[in-house]
Design an enzyme around this catalytic site. Structure first.
Site, PDB file in Angstrom:
ATOM      1  N   GLU A  98      28.758  21.075 -44.072  1.00 52.36           N
ATOM      2  CA  GLU A  98      27.495  20.580 -43.523  1.00 52.36           C
ATOM      3  C   GLU A  98      27.554  19.072 -43.346  1.00 52.36           C
ATOM      4  O   GLU A  98      28.269  18.381 -44.082  1.00 52.36           O
ATOM      5  CB  GLU A  98      26.347  20.898 -44.502  1.00 52.36           C
ATOM      6  CG  GLU A  98      25.646  22.205 -44.246  1.00 52.36           C
ATOM      7  CD  GLU A  98      24.720  22.173 -43.022  1.00 52.36           C
ATOM      8  OE1 GLU A  98      24.887  21.304 -42.151  1.00 52.36           O
ATOM      9  OE2 GLU A  98      23.828  23.028 -42.961  1.00 52.36           O
ATOM     10  N   ASP A 102      19.131  18.789 -46.752  1.00 49.45           N
ATOM     11  CA  ASP A 102      17.788  18.279 -47.068  1.00 49.45           C
ATOM     12  C   ASP A 102      17.122  19.245 -48.055  1.00 49.45           C
ATOM     13  O   ASP A 102      17.321  19.146 -49.247  1.00 49.45           O
ATOM     14  CB  ASP A 102      16.927  18.184 -45.796  1.00 49.45           C
ATOM     15  CG  ASP A 102      17.291  17.012 -44.919  1.00 49.45           C
ATOM     16  OD1 ASP A 102      18.107  16.173 -45.334  1.00 49.45           O
ATOM     17  OD2 ASP A 102      16.747  16.922 -43.815  1.00 49.45           O
ATOM     18  N   ARG A 164      24.160  11.518 -31.940  1.00 55.21           N
ATOM     19  CA  ARG A 164      25.251  12.226 -32.624  1.00 55.21           C
ATOM     20  C   ARG A 164      26.580  11.499 -32.428  1.00 55.21           C
ATOM     21  O   ARG A 164      27.494  11.634 -33.233  1.00 55.21           O
ATOM     22  CB  ARG A 164      25.402  13.650 -32.069  1.00 55.21           C
ATOM     23  CG  ARG A 164      24.234  14.583 -32.382  1.00 55.21           C
ATOM     24  CD  ARG A 164      24.648  16.023 -32.080  1.00 55.21           C
ATOM     25  NE  ARG A 164      23.517  16.921 -31.898  1.00 55.21           N
ATOM     26  CZ  ARG A 164      22.895  17.596 -32.866  1.00 55.21           C
ATOM     27  NH1 ARG A 164      23.297  17.465 -34.102  1.00 55.21           N
ATOM     28  NH2 ARG A 164      21.892  18.396 -32.597  1.00 55.21           N
TER      29      ARG A 164
HETATM   30  C1  PRP Z   1      20.356  19.988 -40.057  1.00 52.91           C
HETATM   31  C2  PRP Z   1      21.666  19.906 -40.837  1.00 52.91           C
HETATM   32  C3  PRP Z   1      21.623  21.133 -41.693  1.00 52.91           C
HETATM   33  C4  PRP Z   1      20.145  21.316 -41.952  1.00 52.91           C
HETATM   34  C5  PRP Z   1      19.831  20.813 -43.315  1.00 52.91           C
HETATM   35  O1  PRP Z   1      20.536  20.791 -38.953  1.00 52.91           O
HETATM   36  O2  PRP Z   1      22.780  19.913 -39.981  1.00 52.91           O
HETATM   37  O3  PRP Z   1      22.169  22.251 -41.054  1.00 52.91           O
HETATM   38  O4  PRP Z   1      19.431  20.560 -40.974  1.00 52.91           O
HETATM   39  O5  PRP Z   1      18.470  20.973 -43.596  1.00 52.91           O
HETATM   40  P1  PRP Z   1      17.939  21.859 -44.800  1.00 52.91           P
HETATM   41  O6  PRP Z   1      18.764  21.573 -46.004  1.00 52.91           O
HETATM   42  O7  PRP Z   1      16.514  21.352 -44.936  1.00 52.91           O
HETATM   43  O8  PRP Z   1      17.975  23.284 -44.390  1.00 52.91           O
HETATM   44  P2  PRP Z   1      19.486  20.894 -37.746  1.00 52.91           P
HETATM   45  O9  PRP Z   1      18.582  22.078 -37.953  1.00 52.91           O
HETATM   46  O10 PRP Z   1      18.838  19.571 -37.535  1.00 52.91           O
HETATM   47  O11 PRP Z   1      20.411  21.268 -36.504  1.00 52.91           O
HETATM   48  P3  PRP Z   1      21.716  20.504 -35.938  1.00 52.91           P
HETATM   49  O12 PRP Z   1      22.811  20.706 -36.960  1.00 52.91           O
HETATM   50  O13 PRP Z   1      21.997  21.206 -34.660  1.00 52.91           O
HETATM   51  O14 PRP Z   1      21.365  19.054 -35.749  1.00 52.91           O
END
Ligand code: PRP
Length: 178
Positions: A98, A102, A164
């Site tokens: 990852e 968050d 990005r």
């Molecule tokens: C982000 C990041 C993780 C997720 C983490 O992805 O890449 O996959 O959020 O958040 P969490 O711990 O609260 O679940 P996002 O949904 O923004 O998509 P992306 O990777 O396409 O930017």
């Protein structure tokens, strides 16, 4: 520096050093084993590309695409799997990669989903860990950096699909999203 970035948290050089160290540690831990590395798209794209080039083990690269419902900056907790694994992970060692954790809800979903496929092991590697925002308890095995609860972009991480491509990790100016 990009005009929308208030400050740089981790420069290109600092990121490269940390990724190298993580690669050494992971290579040690999986010595002589085959490892299925799963990048969680889109955010992990840049990190996983750099990380696998620091791995001295038998790597099979795979990707999944997930998205959480809702357009806000807050994770809703409802995860959609938009593209599943290509690989069969039955009896395999899996490393989920990852960019940032968050709430932990994405990983909680992924780990329980993958566990139904009976892998030999599942570990998690994240470049950035934002513990202040955690909603569920997730065991993270490899962490690049612990980050403050700021609006972070760059090195794969977006705001509204932008930034990005920045080679560093930076904090977005408030004026951009408020
Ligand atoms: C982000 C990041 C993780 C997720 C983490 O992805 O890449 O996959 O959020 O958040 P969490 O711990 O609260 O679940 P996002 O949904 O923004 O998509 P992306 O990777 O396409 O930017």
């Amino acid at each position: 520096m990009h005009k929308d970035i208030g400050s740089i948290l981790y420069s290109e050089e600092v990121l490269a050093e940390r990724v190298k160290a993580l690669g050494r540690q992971i290579s040690e831990d999986y010595k002589g084993k085959k490892l299925i590395v799963v990048g969680v798209m889109k955010g992990a794209n840049v990190f996983v590309a750099d990380l696998i080039r620091q791995l001295d083990v038998d790597v099979v690269l795979d990707f999944i695409v997930v998205s959480s419902y809702g357009a806000s900056t807050e994770t809703t907790g409802v995860i959609r799997l938009l593209k599943d694994l290509d690989e069969n992970i039955d009896s395999e060692h899996v490393l989920i990669v990852e960019d940032i954790i968050d709430s932990g809800l994405t990983l909680e979903y992924l780990v329980s989903n993958f566990n139904t496929r009976h892998p030999e092991s599942i570990k998690i590697c994240t470049l950035l860990n934002k513990v202040e925002r955690r909603k569920v308890d997730i065991k993270v095995d490899y962490i690049g950096f612990q980050v403050p609860d700021e609006f972070i972009v760059g090195y794969g991480i977006d705001y509204a699909e932008r930034y990005r491509n920045l080679p560093y990790v930076g904090i977005l100016k408030r004026s951009v999203y408020e």
